[in-house]
Write an enzyme that holds these catalytic residues in place. Structure first.
Site, short mmCIF file in Angstrom:
data_model
loop_
_atom_site.label_atom_id
_atom_site.label_comp_id
_atom_site.label_asym_id
_atom_site.label_seq_id
_atom_site.Cartn_x
_atom_site.Cartn_y
_atom_site.Cartn_z
N HIS A 31 -10.51 -99.83 -42.15
CA HIS A 31 -11.89 -100.13 -42.51
C HIS A 31 -12.75 -99.90 -41.28
CE1 HIS A 31 -14.39 -101.75 -45.68
NE2 HIS A 31 -15.14 -102.24 -44.73
N TYR A 170 -4.17 -109.76 -49.76
CA TYR A 170 -5.20 -109.40 -50.73
C TYR A 170 -4.69 -109.72 -52.15
CZ TYR A 170 -7.15 -107.01 -46.68
OH TYR A 170 -7.65 -106.74 -45.43
N ARG A 292 2.46 -98.98 -34.91
CA ARG A 292 2.77 -98.64 -33.52
C ARG A 292 3.51 -97.31 -33.39
NH1 ARG A 292 1.78 -98.67 -29.66
NH2 ARG A 292 2.96 -99.91 -28.16
N CYS A 338 -3.64 -93.82 -28.53
CA CYS A 338 -4.05 -95.19 -28.88
C CYS A 338 -3.18 -96.16 -28.10
CB CYS A 338 -3.89 -95.41 -30.38
SG CYS A 338 -4.03 -97.17 -30.81
N CYS A 358 -13.55 -96.76 -30.88
CA CYS A 358 -12.27 -96.76 -30.16
C CYS A 358 -12.53 -96.89 -28.67
CB CYS A 358 -11.51 -95.48 -30.45
SG CYS A 358 -10.04 -95.30 -29.42
N GLN A 416 -8.90 -100.15 -12.45
CA GLN A 416 -8.37 -101.35 -13.10
C GLN A 416 -7.22 -101.03 -14.07
OE1 GLN A 416 -9.66 -104.75 -12.63
NE2 GLN A 416 -10.53 -103.70 -10.87
N LYS A 426 1.56 -104.20 -21.62
CA LYS A 426 0.41 -103.29 -21.54
C LYS A 426 0.83 -101.92 -21.00
CE LYS A 426 -3.51 -106.32 -21.46
NZ LYS A 426 -4.75 -106.68 -20.79
N GLU A 661 -18.64 -109.64 -17.54
CA GLU A 661 -17.94 -109.38 -18.80
C GLU A 661 -17.67 -107.89 -19.01
OE1 GLU A 661 -19.96 -111.35 -21.99
OE2 GLU A 661 -19.42 -113.32 -21.22
N ALA A 664 -13.03 -102.28 -20.15
CA ALA A 664 -12.89 -100.82 -20.19
C ALA A 664 -13.65 -100.23 -21.37
CB ALA A 664 -11.41 -100.46 -20.27
P1 NAP Z 1 -13.85 -112.90 -16.94
O1 NAP Z 1 -13.30 -112.61 -18.26
O2 NAP Z 1 -15.31 -112.93 -16.74
O3 NAP Z 1 -13.22 -114.29 -16.47
C1 NAP Z 1 -13.51 -114.85 -15.24
C2 NAP Z 1 -12.88 -116.24 -15.17
O4 NAP Z 1 -13.18 -116.80 -13.93
C3 NAP Z 1 -13.36 -117.17 -16.23
O5 NAP Z 1 -12.24 -117.86 -16.74
C4 NAP Z 1 -14.30 -118.11 -15.50
O6 NAP Z 1 -14.10 -119.36 -16.13
C5 NAP Z 1 -13.79 -118.07 -14.07
N1 NAP Z 1 -14.84 -118.13 -13.06
C6 NAP Z 1 -16.01 -117.46 -13.04
N2 NAP Z 1 -16.70 -117.77 -11.92
C7 NAP Z 1 -15.94 -118.62 -11.22
C8 NAP Z 1 -16.11 -119.29 -9.99
N3 NAP Z 1 -17.20 -119.12 -9.23
N4 NAP Z 1 -15.14 -120.12 -9.58
C9 NAP Z 1 -14.02 -120.31 -10.32
N5 NAP Z 1 -13.81 -119.70 -11.50
C10 NAP Z 1 -14.76 -118.87 -11.94
O7 NAP Z 1 -13.34 -111.87 -15.87
P2 NAP Z 1 -11.89 -111.26 -15.67
O8 NAP Z 1 -10.81 -112.16 -16.11
O9 NAP Z 1 -11.90 -110.85 -14.24
O10 NAP Z 1 -11.90 -110.00 -16.58
C11 NAP Z 1 -12.78 -108.94 -16.34
C12 NAP Z 1 -13.00 -108.15 -17.58
O11 NAP Z 1 -11.85 -107.39 -17.92
C13 NAP Z 1 -13.31 -109.06 -18.74
O12 NAP Z 1 -14.40 -108.56 -19.46
C14 NAP Z 1 -12.11 -109.00 -19.57
O13 NAP Z 1 -12.43 -109.09 -20.95
C15 NAP Z 1 -11.52 -107.64 -19.25
N6 NAP Z 1 -10.10 -107.75 -19.43
C16 NAP Z 1 -9.67 -107.87 -20.70
C17 NAP Z 1 -8.36 -108.04 -20.93
C18 NAP Z 1 -7.88 -108.18 -22.34
O14 NAP Z 1 -6.79 -108.58 -22.58
N7 NAP Z 1 -8.66 -107.87 -23.35
C19 NAP Z 1 -7.46 -108.10 -19.89
C20 NAP Z 1 -7.94 -107.98 -18.60
C21 NAP Z 1 -9.27 -107.82 -18.39
P3 NAP Z 1 -14.92 -120.67 -15.75
O15 NAP Z 1 -16.29 -120.21 -15.39
O16 NAP Z 1 -14.85 -121.51 -16.99
O17 NAP Z 1 -14.16 -121.27 -14.64
FE1 SF4 Z 2 -6.29 -97.81 -30.39
FE2 SF4 Z 2 -8.79 -97.31 -29.79
FE3 SF4 Z 2 -8.23 -99.33 -31.44
FE4 SF4 Z 2 -7.63 -99.54 -28.82
S1 SF4 Z 2 -9.68 -99.38 -29.73
S2 SF4 Z 2 -6.31 -100.03 -30.59
S3 SF4 Z 2 -7.10 -97.43 -28.34
S4 SF4 Z 2 -7.87 -97.17 -31.81
#
Ligand code: NAP
Ligand code: SF4
Length: 678
Positions: A31, A170, A292, A338, A358, A416, A426, A661, A664
């Site tokens: 979807h 469903y 997968r 993917c 994507c 990163q 990952k 926030e 990638a």
């Molecule tokens: P983030 O998601 O913004 O998290 C930062 C963390 O640090 C939060 O838990 C925050 O919580 C804490 N923090 C912020 N300022 C702080 C301070 N001054 N002192 C202490 N703690 C503090 O950043 P990130 O973990 O570095 O990730 C970066 C980006 O990569 C994010 O957008 C994330 O979504 C992405 N990423 C995603 C995945 C995934 O699995 N989808 C994996 C890796 C990275 P509090 O403020 O509550 O303490």
């Molecule tokens: Fe795959 Fe793109 Fe969906 Fe990530 S966003 S799961 S790379 S189709």
């Protein structure tokens, strides 16, 4: 080796009697949200036509409701609605007359967005919005008639077939299991009664469309429900829908309420195809498998094992419209794979607020809006930083004809992503880097590794523009003792440059905090690389196939060999902002390993004794050996400022533009759009 010998099974035709599929590559249903967009049919037409040109044998559309009460969006129940589908079928057949396109009929039952939703029994789903009304006999007849009418209209709209989704929670699937079917009439109770509705739907659909139309039935081959369908029931249902007129059975391995990941990145490639293989042996009609399968070699080995006749890839076709063509031409190293992150596809779809695209290919579902047209006047561009943003910009700009020099201070590309690919579960991120490495070669990008570009040099080199993708630096929170030797940054930990003690506090529980918690609490094989380990960790019994595949099986997760505390200051549940469709798996995995998830933490001091805090106001000392800081990011912009100062035209992208926030998805999307306009 030519492509046809490398993937002889994948690219062999399949004779269905009345028609023929040109190969075994199916673009599975997904979807996209275009079904409901104002200009959605035009955009869908371009989206699917691009995949048809890209070499798939058959396409299944996103789910279309057979009536208002069953929908999650668009429906097809009138001649007028059928007319708008014609643009889609015509575009696909014009792109390649050999490609088949089938429309998925999705009656969502208790998961419908309609307040008038219906189900076998009035049981609200944990993930549904409304309590459905229990159908009476006349209501059941209406639903069956609506399925048949919808299929008839799909044929009239130019589709080559329909897929009836009989799985996932469903409507059809809720007749099949006792937990959602409490009826005592001829539609409930004994298995023969619970099976009646799906079989009747297939029979009436076949009668409505005639013999020369593809009818696919999506069967819940392993519904992952405690007390779900038994293996004997799965086989009996497969044989019954075959007898009722289905042309193909497509296996499905989930139910929206199930607590087992089936498509996320920690699921091993092709983990579930063995189930299709067993079902296929009990059927005469072809079987489709899925989940997968993201590269042609994986698909070929699935077919070679005899696990299926057709391989479905849904998300991989978002990531790369030309996956099949590239495989056929021996260009598989150019496939944009993917990585099963779900971040721009299912997370968007399930949030209901954003249209699907994507992460690795922002053009997906934007084919009419975002194009990488050749440039008339190529420019000389420098891109500084070979992380996701820099790589995406450099690739799109060079593809369009600009001359691109890509500078990277490290000895390898990736930024990163080089951290992400080291996290157990990952591993797929390595594929994206392989893709970009190849794009650098294909598009003649000049790559300068181990080169820290400075403003004066860039100015003297005479670039028309410098794109600054220098990324981020980790935030160093202002905590007393932050310079203590037991404090480590996440980059050093992930790269293995810093030893980690037996007890660990992780400061910050965002995406990176979770990644680090996964890394330091993990022992043994990565479950993503081993189907048996994955099955043990999630309580799936492939061998005996108890009800749902999971009934009576306890997940066995090795406890972390370290004591790990994952902390945040906010009072919110830890991990609340992780991806909608994958966050729960990360939270559950860490909890099962015994990782302590703590919110409401105030950091006071780090010293030889450990990390001094207040947790929800109560003083608490964590006597840890290592404190790993994962406290977010700050943009690295000094180069940009210096370029501005010396009058060089410069633009900021990715984390250097905005670190808050950042992920990638945003970085690649922004970089691709800017390069499309450069
Ligand atoms: P983030 O998601 O913004 O998290 C930062 C963390 O640090 C939060 O838990 C925050 O919580 C804490 N923090 C912020 N300022 C702080 C301070 N001054 N002192 C202490 N703690 C503090 O950043 P990130 O973990 O570095 O990730 C970066 C980006 O990569 C994010 O957008 C994330 O979504 C992405 N990423 C995603 C995945 C995934 O699995 N989808 C994996 C890796 C990275 P509090 O403020 O509550 O303490
Ligand atoms: Fe795959 Fe793109 Fe969906 Fe990530 S966003 S799961 S790379 S189709």
């Amino acid at each position: 080796m030519t492509a046809s010998t490398r993937y002889p099974l994948l690219f062999s035709p399949l004779d269905l009697g009345f028609t023929r599929l040109k190969n075994r590559v199916l673009m599975g249903s997904m979807h996209t949200g275009l079904e409901e967009a104002p200009d959605g049919f035009e955009r869908m037409a371009a989206f699917f036509a691009e995949r048809a040109r890209g070499g798939v044998g058959m396409i299944i559309t996103g789910g279309i409701g057979p009536n208002a009460e069953g929908g999650i969006g668009a429906k097809l129940s009138t001649e007028a609605e059928a007319a708008s589908h014609r643009i889609v079928t015509a575009a696909v057949h014009a792109a390649d007359p050999e490609v088949k396109i089938c429309m998925q009929i999705l009656h969502a039952g208790a998961l419908s967005s309609s307040e008038q939703c219906v189900a076998p029994s009035a049981i609200k789903s944990r993930v549904g919005r409304h309590t459905p009304a229990a159908l009476d006999e006349a209501g059941i007849e209406k639903q069956i008639a609506d399925f048949a009418n919808c299929a008839r209209l799909a044929r009239a709209a130019g589709y080559d077939g329909v897929e009836i989704i009989g799985s996932a929670g469903y409507l059809i699937s809720t007749f099949l299991v006792a937990r959602t079917n409490l009826r005592t009439d001829r539609w409930g109770g004994a298995w023969e009664n619970r099976m009646r509705f799906p079989v009747e739907v297939v029979r009436r659909v076949r009668a409505a469309v005639g013999a020369d139309f593809i009818v696919i039935f999506r069967i819940p081959a392993m519904d992952m429900l405690d007390g779900g369908m038994s293996w004997e029931e799965v086989v009996a249902l497969g044989q019954a829908v075959e007898a009722a007129g289905a042309s193909i059975v497509s296996t499905h391995f989930t139910w929206h309420e199930a607590a087992v990941p089936t498509i996320a990145t920690m699921v091993p490639r092709a983990a579930f195809t063995q189930v299709t293989g067993r079902l296929r042996k009990a059927l005469k009609i072809p079987a489709i498998t899925s989940n997968r399968i993201n590269m042609p070699d994986v698909a070929e080995s699935v077919l070679a094992r005899g696990d299926a006749d057709i391989v479905s890839m849904a998300r991989p076709m978002l990531a790369d419209a030309e996956l099949a063509l590239k495989a056929l031409q021996g260009r598989e190293d150019e496939i944009n794979t993917c990585i099963a992150c779900n971040q721009a596809c299912l997370d968007h779809s399930y949030s209901g607020r954003r249209q699907v695209s994507c992460l690795v290919n922002p053009r997906a579902c934007n084919e009419t809006l975002l194009n990488y047209a050749p440039v008339q006047a190529p420019r000389n561009l420098a891109v500084v930083g070979a992380g996701p943003a820099g790589l995406a910009y450099a690739t799109v700009a060079a593809q369009r004809g600009h001359r691109v020099t890509l500078f990277e201070s490290a000895g390898e590309i990736g930024g990163q992503f080089n951290l992400a690919r080291r996290i157990p579960g990952k591993e797929e991120f390595s594929e994206t880097l392989r893709y970009y490495r190849r794009m650098i070669e294909v598009h003649g990008i000049e790559l300068r590794l181990n080169t820290r570009a400075d403003a004066a040099t860039l100015r003297d080199m005479g670039f028309d523009e410098v794109i600054v993708a220098t990324g981020i630096e980790p935030r160093r929170p202002d905590i007393e003792g932050i310079g203590h030797p037991k404090v480590a940054g996440y980059i050093d930990v992930i790269l293995g440059r810093r030893p980690v003690g037996r007890s660990v506090a992780i400061v910050g529980a965002g995406g990176i905090g979770f990644d680090v918690a996964e890394l330091v609490s993990h022992a043994g094989k990565s479950a993503a690389l081993d189907i048996d380990t994955f099955a043990r960790e999630w309580g799936i019994d492939f061998r005996n196939h108890p009800r749902g595949g999971v009934t009576g099986v306890t997940p066995q997760v090795a406890a972390a060999e370290r004591t790990v505390y994952l902390m945040q200051r906010k009072p919110d549940p830890v991990g609340k902002n992780l991806g909608r469709t994958t966050g729960w798996t990360h939270r559950l995995t860490l909890k099962r390993r015994g990782v302590h998830l703590l919110n409401g933490v105030e950091y006071l001091k780090i010293d030889d004794a450990g990390l001094h805090t207040r947790v929800h106001g109560e003083p608490k000392l964590f006597e840890v050996d290592t404190v790993i800081v994962c406290a977010g990011q700050l943009p690295l912009r000094s180069l940009y400022d210096a370029l501005q100062a010396c009058g060089v035209k410069a633009s900021l992208i990715g984390g250097a533009y905005e670190a808050v926030e950042l992920d990638a998805k945003r970085a690649i999307d922004q970089a691709s759009r800017m390069a499309a306009a450069a």
